[in-house]
Scaffold this active site. Structure first.
Site, PDB file in Angstrom:
ATOM      1  N   ASP A 216      -0.163  -6.375  -1.914  1.00  0.00           N
ATOM      2  CA  ASP A 216      -0.887  -5.688  -0.852  1.00  0.00           C
ATOM      3  C   ASP A 216      -0.501  -6.310   0.489  1.00  0.00           C
ATOM      4  OD1 ASP A 216      -3.298  -5.047   0.967  1.00  0.00           O
ATOM      5  OD2 ASP A 216      -3.665  -3.824  -0.798  1.00  0.00           O
ATOM      6  N   GLU A 259      -0.864   0.762   1.295  1.00  0.00           N
ATOM      7  CA  GLU A 259       0.000  -0.402   1.489  1.00  0.00           C
ATOM      8  C   GLU A 259       0.055  -1.276   0.241  1.00  0.00           C
ATOM      9  OE1 GLU A 259      -4.127  -1.606   2.944  1.00  0.00           O
ATOM     10  OE2 GLU A 259      -2.880   0.192   2.859  1.00  0.00           O
TER      11      GLU A 259
END
Length: 325
Positions: A216, A259
């Site tokens: 992440d 993301e």
């Protein structure tokens, strides 16, 4: 491939570049992101995996002939003489296309095609029938039961290769539209989850290990708020590119959402996964993003889970998620 970079952007200059064999043309000052995207696409064409063809025919001589012709055309081919073993072969070999003899004693080509088409995971695999029969009714009847094409024996090598290549190329294009993330070109959320299920089943069957890493990008919302969404997209693409460059060809990479990324490392222990990911984490933190004069650094965090002790795809995902957070 030949790329032109020029101060001129007029039609005459572009036409001259095309006539000189140019495949791309960029006007100064060059947008580096666009240039790298083009280079990525160009490299992908040359690094594409060889076409994979599963041949199903009870005639051993015909099997050997078909496999040899496909190998000579730089394709990967595997033969199966027993139709009842085809599902196992599909799971192991993951073919782009299946060549099936129409007339086999234990299970006809039409019956086999119907069995394959009943399983959602195999609906998109092209099936091409082979037969010495030339009557149109037989061919149309076979195609109506799940086939995509019909080739008549005896087969000319060039005809076989061209027919297979055209079908596989089209199937891969369609599959990419369904399974690839449009921004990064990585596997999308659904596809990476499906591949994880497959790799877990393979690891359990072969009594081997497997690691899953969830990644992440840190504080990504702030990047979008301060620098804008186009810059945020470039950051995502930069991480995707780094993962593709540094990981093995056998590793699987997906954009899990936003993301967040998922990386499947077959055969890797937790320690091996750490040794692979930690240098990438450090390298990504050193990259500069944004426009000249407004550059910034970004980091990502990662969590790793391994089979064993995890036993299922869902337990791997949950464990890696907890480790990430």
């Amino acid at each position: 491939p030949l790329v032109f970079i020029s101060d001129r952007g007029d039609m005459a200059a572009r036409l001259a570049a095309v006539r000189a064999g140019g495949q791309a043309y960029f006007v100064k000052p060059v947008n580096i992101s666009e240039l790298v995207d083009w280079l990525d696409g160009c490299a992908a064409l040359h690094l594409a995996e060889a076409y994979r063809v599963l041949v199903v025919d009870d005639d051993e001589v015909m099997n050997e002939y078909l496999v040899r012709v496909l190998h000579d055309a730089d394709m990967m081919a595997q033969a199966v003489r027993e139709p009842l073993r085809v599902i196992d072969a599909i799971n192991e070999f993951r073919p782009d296309l299946i060549l099936v003899d129409l007339n086999m004693p234990l299970c006809s080509g039409q019956e086999l095609a119907r069995v394959i088409r009943q399983q959602p995971d195999y609906v998109g695999i092209p099936i091409v029938f082979l037969s010495a029969k030339t009557d149109l009714a037989t061919q149309l009847g076979a195609l109506s039961l799940g086939g995509d094409d019909f080739l008549t024996k005896p087969l000319q090598p060039q005809h076989l290769v061209q027919a297979v290549a055209a079908r596989v190329r089209r199937a891969r294009e369609l599959r990419a539209l369904m399974t690839r993330d449009s921004l990064t070109g990585l596997l999308n959320h659904t596809a990476i989850k499906e591949r994880l299920e497959q790799e877990v089943a393979r690891a359990l069957r072969e009594n081997s290990t497997l690691s899953l890493a969830m990644l992440d990008i840190d504080f990504f919302k702030k990047i979008n708020d301060v620098h804008g969404h186009p810059i945020g997209d470039r950051v995502i693409k930069s991480l995707a590119r780094l993962l593709q460059q540094r990981l093995r060809q056998s590793d699987l990479i997906g954009r899990y959402g936003g993301e967040e990324f998922a990386v499947i490392l077959p055969g890797a222990s937790r320690e091996a996964a750490m040794r692979v990911l930690e240098p990438m984490r450090e390298g990504f933190a050193r990259l500069r993003h944004g426009a000249p004069g407004h550059e910034f650094n970004v980091t990502f965090s990662a969590g790793i889970a391994t089979l064993p002790p995890c036993e299922t795809a869902s337990s791997l995902t949950d464990t890696a998620d907890r480790a990430l957070y």
